[in-house]
Design a protein around this motif. Structure first.
Motif, PDB file in Angstrom:
ATOM      1  N   ARG A 119      48.307  67.685 132.229  1.00  0.00           N
ATOM      2  CA  ARG A 119      47.160  67.386 131.385  1.00  0.00           C
ATOM      3  C   ARG A 119      46.905  68.594 130.494  1.00  0.00           C
ATOM      4  O   ARG A 119      46.831  69.727 130.984  1.00  0.00           O
ATOM      5  CB  ARG A 119      45.922  67.094 132.233  1.00  0.00           C
ATOM      6  CG  ARG A 119      44.737  66.591 131.406  1.00  0.00           C
ATOM      7  CD  ARG A 119      43.390  66.805 132.085  1.00  0.00           C
ATOM      8  NE  ARG A 119      43.388  66.599 133.500  1.00  0.00           N
ATOM      9  CZ  ARG A 119      42.923  65.507 134.113  1.00  0.00           C
ATOM     10  NH1 ARG A 119      42.474  64.493 133.395  1.00  0.00           N
ATOM     11  NH2 ARG A 119      42.901  65.424 135.424  1.00  0.00           N
ATOM     12  N   GLY A 120      46.785  68.380 129.208  1.00  0.00           N
ATOM     13  CA  GLY A 120      46.522  69.464 128.279  1.00  0.00           C
ATOM     14  C   GLY A 120      45.035  69.719 128.105  1.00  0.00           C
ATOM     15  O   GLY A 120      44.191  68.908 128.497  1.00  0.00           O
ATOM     16  N   ALA A 121      44.712  70.853 127.501  1.00  0.00           N
ATOM     17  CA  ALA A 121      43.312  71.193 127.260  1.00  0.00           C
ATOM     18  C   ALA A 121      42.648  70.176 126.342  1.00  0.00           C
ATOM     19  O   ALA A 121      41.427  69.988 126.379  1.00  0.00           O
ATOM     20  CB  ALA A 121      43.211  72.592 126.660  1.00  0.00           C
ATOM     21  N   ASP A 122      43.436  69.504 125.496  1.00  0.00           N
ATOM     22  CA  ASP A 122      42.908  68.485 124.586  1.00  0.00           C
ATOM     23  C   ASP A 122      42.949  67.089 125.213  1.00  0.00           C
ATOM     24  O   ASP A 122      42.805  66.081 124.502  1.00  0.00           O
ATOM     25  CB  ASP A 122      43.682  68.495 123.277  1.00  0.00           C
ATOM     26  CG  ASP A 122      45.170  68.221 123.480  1.00  0.00           C
ATOM     27  OD1 ASP A 122      45.592  68.081 124.662  1.00  0.00           O
ATOM     28  OD2 ASP A 122      45.900  68.156 122.479  1.00  0.00           O
ATOM     29  N   GLU A 123      43.162  67.036 126.557  1.00  0.00           N
ATOM     30  CA  GLU A 123      43.202  65.795 127.333  1.00  0.00           C
ATOM     31  C   GLU A 123      44.445  64.953 127.062  1.00  0.00           C
ATOM     32  O   GLU A 123      44.510  63.790 127.480  1.00  0.00           O
ATOM     33  CB  GLU A 123      41.933  64.954 127.127  1.00  0.00           C
ATOM     34  CG  GLU A 123      40.681  65.595 127.695  1.00  0.00           C
ATOM     35  CD  GLU A 123      40.780  65.852 129.199  1.00  0.00           C
ATOM     36  OE1 GLU A 123      41.307  64.984 129.919  1.00  0.00           O
ATOM     37  OE2 GLU A 123      40.335  66.932 129.634  1.00  0.00           O
TER      38      GLU A 123
ATOM     39  N   PRO B 299      56.930  66.573 126.020  1.00  0.00           N
ATOM     40  CA  PRO B 299      56.587  68.003 126.035  1.00  0.00           C
ATOM     41  C   PRO B 299      55.129  68.195 125.648  1.00  0.00           C
ATOM     42  O   PRO B 299      54.646  67.589 124.695  1.00  0.00           O
ATOM     43  CB  PRO B 299      57.523  68.598 124.979  1.00  0.00           C
ATOM     44  CG  PRO B 299      58.659  67.636 124.889  1.00  0.00           C
ATOM     45  CD  PRO B 299      58.058  66.275 125.124  1.00  0.00           C
ATOM     46  N   PRO B 300      54.399  69.004 126.398  1.00  0.00           N
ATOM     47  CA  PRO B 300      52.970  69.194 126.103  1.00  0.00           C
ATOM     48  C   PRO B 300      52.755  70.048 124.861  1.00  0.00           C
ATOM     49  O   PRO B 300      53.629  70.824 124.468  1.00  0.00           O
ATOM     50  CB  PRO B 300      52.447  69.899 127.347  1.00  0.00           C
ATOM     51  CG  PRO B 300      53.624  70.620 127.889  1.00  0.00           C
ATOM     52  CD  PRO B 300      54.816  69.751 127.592  1.00  0.00           C
ATOM     53  N   PRO B 301      51.586  69.948 124.246  1.00  0.00           N
ATOM     54  CA  PRO B 301      51.280  70.802 123.097  1.00  0.00           C
ATOM     55  C   PRO B 301      51.040  72.238 123.553  1.00  0.00           C
ATOM     56  O   PRO B 301      50.934  72.534 124.750  1.00  0.00           O
ATOM     57  CB  PRO B 301      49.998  70.176 122.541  1.00  0.00           C
ATOM     58  CG  PRO B 301      49.347  69.555 123.736  1.00  0.00           C
ATOM     59  CD  PRO B 301      50.468  69.054 124.593  1.00  0.00           C
ATOM     60  N   ALA B 302      50.942  73.141 122.605  1.00  0.00           N
ATOM     61  CA  ALA B 302      50.645  74.537 122.930  1.00  0.00           C
ATOM     62  C   ALA B 302      49.256  74.638 123.559  1.00  0.00           C
ATOM     63  O   ALA B 302      48.365  73.844 123.274  1.00  0.00           O
ATOM     64  CB  ALA B 302      50.732  75.385 121.668  1.00  0.00           C
TER      65      ALA B 302
ATOM     66  N   PRO C 243      48.838  79.051 131.061  1.00  0.00           N
ATOM     67  CA  PRO C 243      48.372  79.152 129.669  1.00  0.00           C
ATOM     68  C   PRO C 243      49.257  78.415 128.687  1.00  0.00           C
ATOM     69  O   PRO C 243      48.816  78.036 127.608  1.00  0.00           O
ATOM     70  CB  PRO C 243      48.386  80.662 129.400  1.00  0.00           C
ATOM     71  CG  PRO C 243      48.385  81.298 130.745  1.00  0.00           C
ATOM     72  CD  PRO C 243      49.128  80.367 131.633  1.00  0.00           C
ATOM     73  N   ASP C 244      50.523  78.212 129.071  1.00  0.00           N
ATOM     74  CA  ASP C 244      51.475  77.582 128.169  1.00  0.00           C
ATOM     75  C   ASP C 244      52.621  77.052 129.021  1.00  0.00           C
ATOM     76  O   ASP C 244      53.016  77.693 129.999  1.00  0.00           O
ATOM     77  CB  ASP C 244      51.991  78.599 127.143  1.00  0.00           C
ATOM     78  CG  ASP C 244      52.814  77.941 126.053  1.00  0.00           C
ATOM     79  OD1 ASP C 244      53.996  77.643 126.316  1.00  0.00           O
ATOM     80  OD2 ASP C 244      52.287  77.736 124.952  1.00  0.00           O
ATOM     81  N   ALA C 245      53.168  75.898 128.639  1.00  0.00           N
ATOM     82  CA  ALA C 245      54.257  75.305 129.420  1.00  0.00           C
ATOM     83  C   ALA C 245      55.451  76.234 129.540  1.00  0.00           C
ATOM     84  O   ALA C 245      56.202  76.176 130.520  1.00  0.00           O
ATOM     85  CB  ALA C 245      54.685  73.982 128.786  1.00  0.00           C
ATOM     86  N   ARG C 246      55.640  77.110 128.556  1.00  0.00           N
ATOM     87  CA  ARG C 246      56.769  78.035 128.613  1.00  0.00           C
ATOM     88  C   ARG C 246      56.622  79.061 129.732  1.00  0.00           C
ATOM     89  O   ARG C 246      57.577  79.746 130.084  1.00  0.00           O
ATOM     90  CB  ARG C 246      56.934  78.742 127.261  1.00  0.00           C
ATOM     91  CG  ARG C 246      57.395  77.806 126.141  1.00  0.00           C
ATOM     92  CD  ARG C 246      57.295  78.481 124.792  1.00  0.00           C
ATOM     93  NE  ARG C 246      55.905  78.753 124.427  1.00  0.00           N
ATOM     94  CZ  ARG C 246      55.534  79.259 123.244  1.00  0.00           C
ATOM     95  NH1 ARG C 246      56.451  79.549 122.344  1.00  0.00           N
ATOM     96  NH2 ARG C 246      54.262  79.462 122.982  1.00  0.00           N
ATOM     97  N   GLN C 247      55.437  79.161 130.312  1.00  0.00           N
ATOM     98  CA  GLN C 247      55.205  80.114 131.401  1.00  0.00           C
ATOM     99  C   GLN C 247      55.320  79.471 132.778  1.00  0.00           C
ATOM    100  O   GLN C 247      54.993  80.089 133.790  1.00  0.00           O
ATOM    101  CB  GLN C 247      53.829  80.763 131.241  1.00  0.00           C
ATOM    102  CG  GLN C 247      53.693  81.594 129.977  1.00  0.00           C
ATOM    103  CD  GLN C 247      52.391  82.374 129.947  1.00  0.00           C
ATOM    104  OE1 GLN C 247      51.844  82.730 130.980  1.00  0.00           O
ATOM    105  NE2 GLN C 247      51.900  82.631 128.746  1.00  0.00           N
TER     106      GLN C 247
END
Length: 263
Positions: free
Chosen positions: A14-18, A39-42, A60-64
């Motif tokens: 789930r992203g911060a923007d839902e 892939p989720p947004p930044a 904080p980010d999917a890359r992490q």
């Protein structure tokens, strides 16, 4: 590394923007691989497990994702905590803000020179407290020649409040504890040996970097009064072992019920 068997598990993100999507976790030995679709947004994302065996967590980010390991929901005997990670987080927060911190090596050496208080051999009491902790993968070893670790600091002729206290006195170049002392004055007599040993076992729990106090009276780290028990509970031993296995610097505030409530 945690003892987690190889396998594949379904998650959701789930992203911060839902925004939402599916995720899968694959574990093979020491290799952990995530697949997120789409892939989720930044920005911040939350990983929510389908299986109860895992804790949800945020990055904080999917890359992490490769730097924040998934943690299992390990059981805790105490009703004061939802699971073992919650207990560990609570106990390391007062000093370390919920971040995993280690000594520079393991096990931690403990030493003491001769120290007498009211006919009580404080050094012998500390040695007994160390032996109480020496079960399984013990965090402590007695070492009279150690140049780092924990030592007994006896303030002869003085009484102290609190009567016994662990103090970190030096950090290494990486900011990890390097030296600590159990400070005690002439607050105990020969007839109070059992209480001195229990207090030292309690302070050794702090030396294992469980810095906080527990609301559970069945824990050695019970904070409302001197400990009622003489040895660490199963919960406390497992919390020390878990702390030792987790990567240094890991933020345990990323895990647990507060994140799961967003489901």
């Amino acid at each position: 590394r945690l003892d987690i068997e190889d396998g594949r598990w379904q998650w959701r993100w789930r992203g911060a923007d839902e925004t939402r999507g599916e995720a899968s976790l694959s574990i093979a030995g020491s290799r952990i691989r995530w697949s997120l679709d789409p892939p989720p947004p930044a920005g911040d994302i939350e990983l929510i497990p389908e299986a109860e065996r895992w804790l949800s967590f945020q990055v904080p980010d999917a890359r992490q994702l490769t730097t924040v390991p998934p943690l299992p929901r390990l059981p805790c005997d105490s009703a004061a905590y939802d699971h073992l990670v919650a207990m560990l987080r609570a106990l390391i927060t007062p000093r370390f803000a919920g971040r995993v911190t280690h000594w520079p090596d393991w096990p931690i050496p403990v030493r003491a020179t001769e120290a007498m208080s009211g006919g009580l051999d404080l050094a012998a009491c500390l040695r007994e407290a160390v032996s109480i902790w020496q079960q399984g993968d013990s965090p402590f070893v007695w070492d009279d020649d150690a140049t780092w670790g924990v030592r007994l600091a006896h303030y002869a002729g003085a009484t102290r409040s609190p009567p016994m206290q662990l103090q970190i006195t030096r950090l290494d170049d990486a900011g990890r504890p390097l030296r600590a002392r159990i400070a005690v004055g002439d607050d105990y007599t020969a007839g109070e040996r059992i209480f001195a040993v229990r207090a030292m076992a309690h302070e050794l729990a702090h030396a294992a970097l469980l810095w906080g106090h527990s609301p559970d009276r069945e824990h050695l780290l019970w904070g409302a009064a001197p400990p009622l028990r003489a040895d660490p509970s199963v919960d406390e031993r497992r919390a020390v072992e878990l702390l030792h296995r987790l990567p240094e610097g890991l933020d345990l505030n990323l895990y647990g019920p507060a994140k799961e409530s967003r489901r």
